[in-house]
Design an enzyme around this catalytic site. Structure first.
Site, mmCIF file in Angstrom:
data_model
loop_
_atom_site.group_PDB
_atom_site.id
_atom_site.type_symbol
_atom_site.label_atom_id
_atom_site.label_comp_id
_atom_site.label_asym_id
_atom_site.label_seq_id
_atom_site.Cartn_x
_atom_site.Cartn_y
_atom_site.Cartn_z
ATOM 1 N N SER A 184 39.256 -17.840 -10.330
ATOM 2 C CA SER A 184 38.030 -18.623 -10.246
ATOM 3 C C SER A 184 38.037 -19.363 -8.897
ATOM 4 O O SER A 184 38.337 -18.761 -7.873
ATOM 5 C CB SER A 184 37.909 -19.569 -11.442
ATOM 6 O OG SER A 184 36.598 -20.060 -11.566
ATOM 7 N N ASP A 440 31.994 -10.733 -16.337
ATOM 8 C CA ASP A 440 32.069 -12.097 -15.820
ATOM 9 C C ASP A 440 30.901 -12.372 -14.872
ATOM 10 O O ASP A 440 30.773 -11.704 -13.845
ATOM 11 C CB ASP A 440 33.400 -12.267 -15.087
ATOM 12 C CG ASP A 440 33.540 -13.625 -14.421
ATOM 13 O OD1 ASP A 440 32.820 -14.558 -14.832
ATOM 14 O OD2 ASP A 440 34.376 -13.737 -13.508
ATOM 15 N N HIS A 465 35.970 -13.490 -17.456
ATOM 16 C CA HIS A 465 36.465 -14.350 -16.387
ATOM 17 C C HIS A 465 37.988 -14.460 -16.403
ATOM 18 O O HIS A 465 38.576 -14.922 -17.381
ATOM 19 C CB HIS A 465 35.838 -15.734 -16.559
ATOM 20 C CG HIS A 465 35.904 -16.609 -15.353
ATOM 21 N ND1 HIS A 465 35.360 -16.253 -14.146
ATOM 22 C CD2 HIS A 465 36.446 -17.843 -15.167
ATOM 23 C CE1 HIS A 465 35.547 -17.231 -13.270
ATOM 24 N NE2 HIS A 465 36.215 -18.200 -13.866
#
Length: 505
Positions: A184, A440, A465
């Site tokens: 991320s 994602d 994700h």
């Protein structure tokens, strides 16, 4: 395993059970990942061993508040962990896990695919908590004046200083091979660390990394819409149509002023009486579906695309609007919430709070970074978006003005600078691997195709994700298994290159 590790795990389990606020869904996901990862990491530690288990070392490094102005003088404590258990000293590689917008914990150097690789390749495992998150912050760190020291550029400088500290503390060789991992926002930091400090970091794996900053992130809900239609994860065209129909019905009631009906139907904690309350309701309902797509069964019970779509396509529940009521009721029950908090003033009060929290996601800090670096505002003004049209860019930017006095044009300028500074989704680095799941929504801002022979990309069908960063499990789908093997292959190749070409840049 010592009693301290057991106590820590029990405390973490208690934290996971304590999540009650709707706005802490992301924090709850991270806590659940830590609980699951720590259970798996510690499962084998209960058995008798010929030698005592060496727990990860927790330490603190004093870092300058401003790396770029040595006249500043002040510093802050930055927390880190070291796991020497698998290290083939002194020549073994160094694997650095990069922290991001939440507190880190020992699990960062105990569990995950990067730790499976650390064990295989005999690496010294490190993790550095991001400045101003978790325990890496001064007591006044959340004040507006202090937040000016919070940026990705400062965070990269922290990582460079940490590299020097570890090199000296462990007497590492000058040509020690460092590989960094992040997912991320930390995935972006891992990529940028390789880009900006190639003499320190030999290679990087950037998972679910949104390296292209974007003010109006319309692509987020475009991916959500596509996922709700994707049979690979249990979606369908009928599901997408029902979701869009339900939110259209919500918008019609909002426009007609039928607020009492909406308050009752969606179990609002209070009346939708103040400015911004209608937008909060619309956003809260959309978040249920966004969370199901982004995390796919990690945020709350029933929070998968497949399960939500079964409800949204169940004609026996009534109209699409009535099915949305069922989804909301299920969400509240699974999160143990008595009602849905739709007060804009309540949200602003929470984000204005400067009280420190040593665990979970730093919501105030992260909102500041979006206002001053990244944008990433997930709107619904694109015709493909299935949610409420009240999710506008202007509404999102209003938070920047009210919380930090950052005007919309300044946010746009900051986003443009970030892309110029790092190269957006064409960073032109080497020995850099981007890994994304096509479910994602954040993959829309990452690197999805090979940019060169050494700037590579893996796109995993049907995963969400940062899924590749989790520990391997027998139930993992085949595309995920194959992707992890490709990551392993690249890491192994990088380490072979480092041995044969130790001076390679």
């Amino acid at each position: 395993m010592g009693p301290g590790a057991v106590a820590w795990l029990l405390a973490l389990l208690a934290l996971a059970e304590a999540g009650r606020n709707f706005r802490l869904l992301r924090q709850r996901v991270l806590q659940q990942r830590e609980v699951r990862a720590m259970k798996e990491a510690l499962a084998g530690r209960w058995l008798p061993r010929p030698a005592p288990w060496r727990a990860p070392i927790e330490g603190t490094l004093r870092q300058p508040l401003d790396h770029f102005d040595r006249q500043e003088g002040r510093s802050f404590p930055q927390r880190f962990w070291v796991n020497e258990e698998h290290w083939h000293r002194p020549a073994g590689p160094v694997f650095l896990f990069v922290g991001g917008e939440s507190a880190l914990s020992p699990f960062a150097v105990l569990s995950g695919h990067h730790m499976e690789l650390a064990q295989k390749y005999g690496a010294l495992a490190l993790a550095l908590e991001h400045r101003f998150y978790g325990a890496s912050i001064n007591p006044d760190g959340l004040q507006d004046d202090s937040l000016r020291f919070l940026s990705s550029q400062q965070a990269l400088a922290d990582l460079a200083a940490f590299h020097l500290y570890i090199t000296e503390r462990y007497s590492l060789r000058e040509n020690s091979t460092w590989v960094c991992f992040g997912g991320s926002y930390p995935g972006s930091l891992a990529a940028w660390l390789r880009l900006k400090f190639p003499h320190l970091v030999f290679a990087a794996v950037a998972s679910s990394a949104p390296v292209r900053a974007q003010l109006d992130f319309t692509g987020y809900n475009q991916v959500v819409a596509a996922s709700l239609s994707d049979p690979v994860v249990g979606g369908s065209a009928l599901c997408h149509e029902a979701v869009a129909g339900a939110f259209a019905a919500v918008d019609q009631r909002l426009a007609a002023g039928r607020l009492d009906e909406l308050e009752k139907d969606f179990r609002s904690c209070g009346p939708l009486a103040e400015a911004g309350d209608r937008e909060e309701l619309a956003g809260n309902l959309a978040d249920i579906f966004m969370g199901a797509v982004q995390y796919n069964d990690e945020g709350f019970a029933g929070g998968t695309v497949a399960k939500l779509c079964r409800i949204m396509t169940d004609a026996g529940l009534g109209s699409p609007y009535q099915r949305l009521l069922a989804v909301n009721n299920g969400f509240l029950e699974s999160m143990a919430l008595p009602c849905l908090e739709n007060s804009r003033q309540h949200a602003l009060t929470e984000l204005r709070s400067t009280n420190l929290s040593l665990s979970g996601v730093g919501e105030r800090q992260w909102y500041f970074q979006t206002c001053t670096e990244f944008g990433y505002y997930q709107t619904c003004e694109d015709p493909t978006c299935p949610f409420s049209r009240l999710l506008t860019l202007a509404d999102q930017l209003d938070f920047c003005s009210q919380l930090f006095g950052v005007a919309p044009q300044r946010v746009e300028g900051a986003v443009n600078f970030t892309n110029e500074y790092y190269g957006a989704d064409h960073p032109r680095a080497s020995r850099l691997l981007f890994v994304n799941g096509n479910i994602d929504p954040w993959h829309a801002l990452s690197v999805l195709r090979n940019q060169s022979r050494s700037e590579l990309a893996i796109l995993i069908n049907g995963t969400s994700h940062c899924a590749n960063m989790n520990p391997s499990r027998p139930s993992d789908p085949l595309p995920l298994v194959r992707a992890r093997q490709r990551i392993d292959d690249h890491v192994g190749q990088w380490l072979r290159w480092a041995r044969t070409e130790p001076s390679a840049a």
